[in-house]
Design an enzyme around this catalytic site. Structure first.
Site, PDB file in Angstrom:
ATOM      1  N   SER A  96      18.262  -4.504 -21.749  1.00 38.23           N
ATOM      2  CA  SER A  96      18.354  -3.691 -20.353  1.00 38.23           C
ATOM      3  C   SER A  96      17.729  -4.621 -19.828  1.00 38.23           C
ATOM      4  O   SER A  96      18.213  -4.508 -18.479  1.00 38.23           O
ATOM      5  CB  SER A  96      18.022  -2.769 -20.443  1.00 38.23           C
ATOM      6  OG  SER A  96      16.409  -2.321 -20.434  1.00 38.23           O
ATOM      7  N   SER A 153      14.770  -4.331 -25.815  1.00 37.30           N
ATOM      8  CA  SER A 153      15.330  -4.836 -23.665  1.00 37.30           C
ATOM      9  C   SER A 153      14.431  -6.309 -23.332  1.00 37.30           C
ATOM     10  O   SER A 153      14.695  -6.514 -21.967  1.00 37.30           O
ATOM     11  CB  SER A 153      14.971  -3.621 -23.677  1.00 37.30           C
ATOM     12  OG  SER A 153      16.702  -2.876 -23.567  1.00 37.30           O
ATOM     13  N   LYS A 180      11.126  -4.578 -12.837  1.00 37.97           N
ATOM     14  CA  LYS A 180      12.283  -4.140 -13.008  1.00 37.97           C
ATOM     15  C   LYS A 180      12.765  -3.168 -12.269  1.00 37.97           C
ATOM     16  O   LYS A 180      11.195  -2.029 -12.107  1.00 37.97           O
ATOM     17  CB  LYS A 180      12.291  -3.858 -15.201  1.00 37.97           C
ATOM     18  CG  LYS A 180      13.449  -3.699 -15.034  1.00 37.97           C
ATOM     19  CD  LYS A 180      13.250  -2.652 -17.091  1.00 37.97           C
ATOM     20  CE  LYS A 180      14.574  -2.447 -17.105  1.00 37.97           C
ATOM     21  NZ  LYS A 180      14.579  -2.204 -18.964  1.00 37.97           N
TER      22      LYS A 180
END
Lengths: 98, 488
Positions: B155, B179, B80
């Site tokens: 997210s 997330s 990420k």
């Protein structure tokens, strides 16, 4: 709780170092009012005598010995600087003559 | 391009590398080719780093020839874009960090690097991890591999979509209010949020420091355990990382769950849930019972307050954490400003997206003079009540089972103009962050249209092994994890 006004959004924006047009401020006023009304459901809950939790773990402050260790070089620290001069971060004037 | 490495598990790739059936370079190249061919439509990656990846693969192959063995040696992974990678741009999907090149690795990244992993690139996310759909990325949306008209969740939407699309066997994401677990559920993969403090947050770009935690995505529970093995450790660079021993998280896999008590909180089965989601989760719980687990109805009475507590605590922490983006030391600086205040305000105004600004404003408000007690202090007290709910529940049960989300992946744009509705999609995941406990989502079925449904399991702090044991027992009795989306 009263609803947010455009002026309150502008005042808050100054604290947060953000800027909004009047149109944006009006949209934010409406959205933040809606969110705040939602979070005010907490007011219906009696929390007398309840300790606050700021952190999930019962942590104690941790200290290490204050010994010099390798760190970023001046060049590495400045590598992402938007502007630099003489090995320092360069910024616009902080104190200005009136 | 063959399909073979795309949907192989990390464990299977390990065996192939070990047996000399393929090299890390071949594997890495095959996955890079697949990303090149298919990610244009999905947008999971913000940045693919083929040169670095192939260098790392060659180094891993050379190390293997010299006799080195490590579970992740030569395994391609994705990260990420919130995790700092030395020398590789890390933007947090924000304009304000557009050109930021970290001078160091996050500890979790450094540990994977030391283990010999190969990094394919950086994955899309909502800006500063603030969002539930990946639509708040400053750069691009990510599409759900199961239905490209839908969001992948957020997210960590890129991390979930990349695994679902067969771009890599596993990725790292972060979870502040769901997330990891929410996108794992919506993309039909396994996602684990470890206990707060289990994995070092050093080099994780901060959103809400008392809630943020790094964790793995993979197609199987075992692969998640392998990644957790590599990243879980106390770290002198993160004073909140926990001085609690880790173990080999694969050891618990395969143990039977007979006699284990599984709690079903009545507050997590609510009006307005999608019927297919509720039905799938109830079937999954019945399957656990069929394996000998004891199902116990429990109550987590303060659940309905969790979203409100979260949006006070998380925004308050965010408004403080994001004060560092001032245009002075790194990141975006607005051009032509005449004094320092103008430099701060214009850089932040031009650099942050709308959702980030909304949360900074809310956080600034709840911390401001005159409102601090009414909002922030109140929320911290209710956070205590939510934490106590779990402590009480875990006196009666060993794990808790719930739906991960109230619905399946929604359509792109559907909740974009209604922040509150977007926030409420995290209603079942937020409490675990507030209480600091570990949570995992794994696939437990599909809707009639073929959209994945997630089962969430929660355990007491530092009981990741128990979580993985139960998840694995369920996973092995189904073949949900073998299903693949049809990518055009």
């Amino acid at each position: 709780m009263s609803d947010f006004t455009r002026d309150e959004i502008h005042r808050l924006a100054l604290l947060a170092r953000l800027e909004f047009t009047d149109e944006q401020a009006d949209a934010f006023a409406q959205q933040l009012t809606q969110i705040l009304h939602y979070v005010e459901t907490l007011n219906g809950l009696d929390t007398t005598g309840v300790e606050p939790t700021s952190h999930a773990l019962a942590l104690h402050s941790v200290m290490r010995d204050d010994e010099p260790r390798p760190s970023l070089s001046n060049a590495e620290a400045l590598a992402n600087a938007p502007e630099q001069e003489a090995g320092c971060f360069r910024v616009p004037p902080i104190i200005q003559e009136l | 391009m063959t399909d073979a490495p795309a949907y192989a598990t990390l464990k299977e790739l390990q065996r192939s590398l070990e047996a000399g059936e393929c090299s890390s370079r071949e594997l890495t190249q095959a996955l890079l080719d697949r990303i090149e061919a298919l990610d244009g439509k999905l947008g999971a990656f913000l940045r693919v780093t083929p040169d670095e990846a192939l260098q790392q693969a060659d180094a891993a192959d050379a190390a293997r020839r010299q006799g080195r063995r490590s579970p992740l040696l030569g395994i391609p992974l994705g990260l990420k874009d919130i995790l700092c990678t030395r020398g590789v741009a890390t933007t947090c999907a924000s304009r304000i960090l557009r050109d930021f090149i970290p001078p160091y690795d996050a500890t979790a990244v450094a540990r994977l690097r030391q283990a010999g992993a190969v990094f394919l690139g950086k994955l899309n996310m909502d800006e500063f991890a603030m969002g539930s759909s990946c639509e708040f990325s400053a750069w691009q949306p990510t599409r759900n591999p199961w239905d490209p008209t839908r969001i992948p969740g957020g997210s960590s939407g890129g991390s979930a979509a990349a695994v679902a699309a067969g771009f890599c066997p596993a990725t790292l994401g972060t979870d502040t209010g769901g997330s990891i677990r929410q996108p794992a559920a919506l993309c039909g993969v396994v996602g684990l949020k470890p206990t707060y403090g289990r994995v070092s947050r050093y080099g994780l770009i901060a959103f809400a420091s008392s809630l943020d935690q790094i964790g793995p995505f993979a197609r199987t529970v075992e692969d998640c355990a392998l990644l957790l093995n590599a990243i879980a450790a106390q770290d002198p660079l993160d004073s909140t990382s926990a001085p609690v021993a880790t173990s080999d998280y694969t050891e618990c896999l395969g143990r039977e769950i007979r006699g284990l008590r599984v709690g079903l909180p009545r507050e997590y089965f609510i009006d307005g849930m999608e019927p297919a989601v509720e039905a799938a989760v109830r079937r999954a719980v019945a399957d656990l019972a069929a394996q000998g687990a004891e199902i116990v109805e429990i109550s987590l009475p303060h659940t309905e307050y969790a979203v409100a507590v979260y949006y006070i605590c998380a925004t308050a922490e965010a408004s403080s954490n994001l004060a560092r983006y001032d245009g002075a030391h790194y990141g975006y600086r607005a051009a032509g400003t005449r004094n320092i205040i103008e430099m701060y305000s214009r850089s932040r105004t031009e650099g942050f997206g709308e959702e980030v600004k909304r949360r900074i404003m809310l956080g600034t408000y709840v911390l401001s003079a005159g409102f601090y007690d009414a909002y922030y202090s109140k929320a911290l007290k209710v956070r205590t009540l939510i934490t106590r709910d779990f402590a009480e529940a875990f006196r009666q049960v060993d794990v808790i089972a719930t739906p991960t989300t109230p619905g399946v992946a929604f359509r792109i744009g559907e909740k974009l103009d209604d922040p509150l509705q977007m926030y409420l999609s995290d209603i079942f995941t937020i409490s675990a962050n507030l209480a600091g406990i570990p949570g995992l989502s794994l696939p437990c079925g599909f809707t009639a249209e073929g959209l994945p449904i997630g089962l969430q399991l929660l355990a007491p702090a530092f009981e990741e092994a128990r979580l993985l044991q139960v998840a694995h027992a369920y996973e092995q009795s189904h073949d949900w994890w073998r299903r693949r989306p049809e990518l055009a």
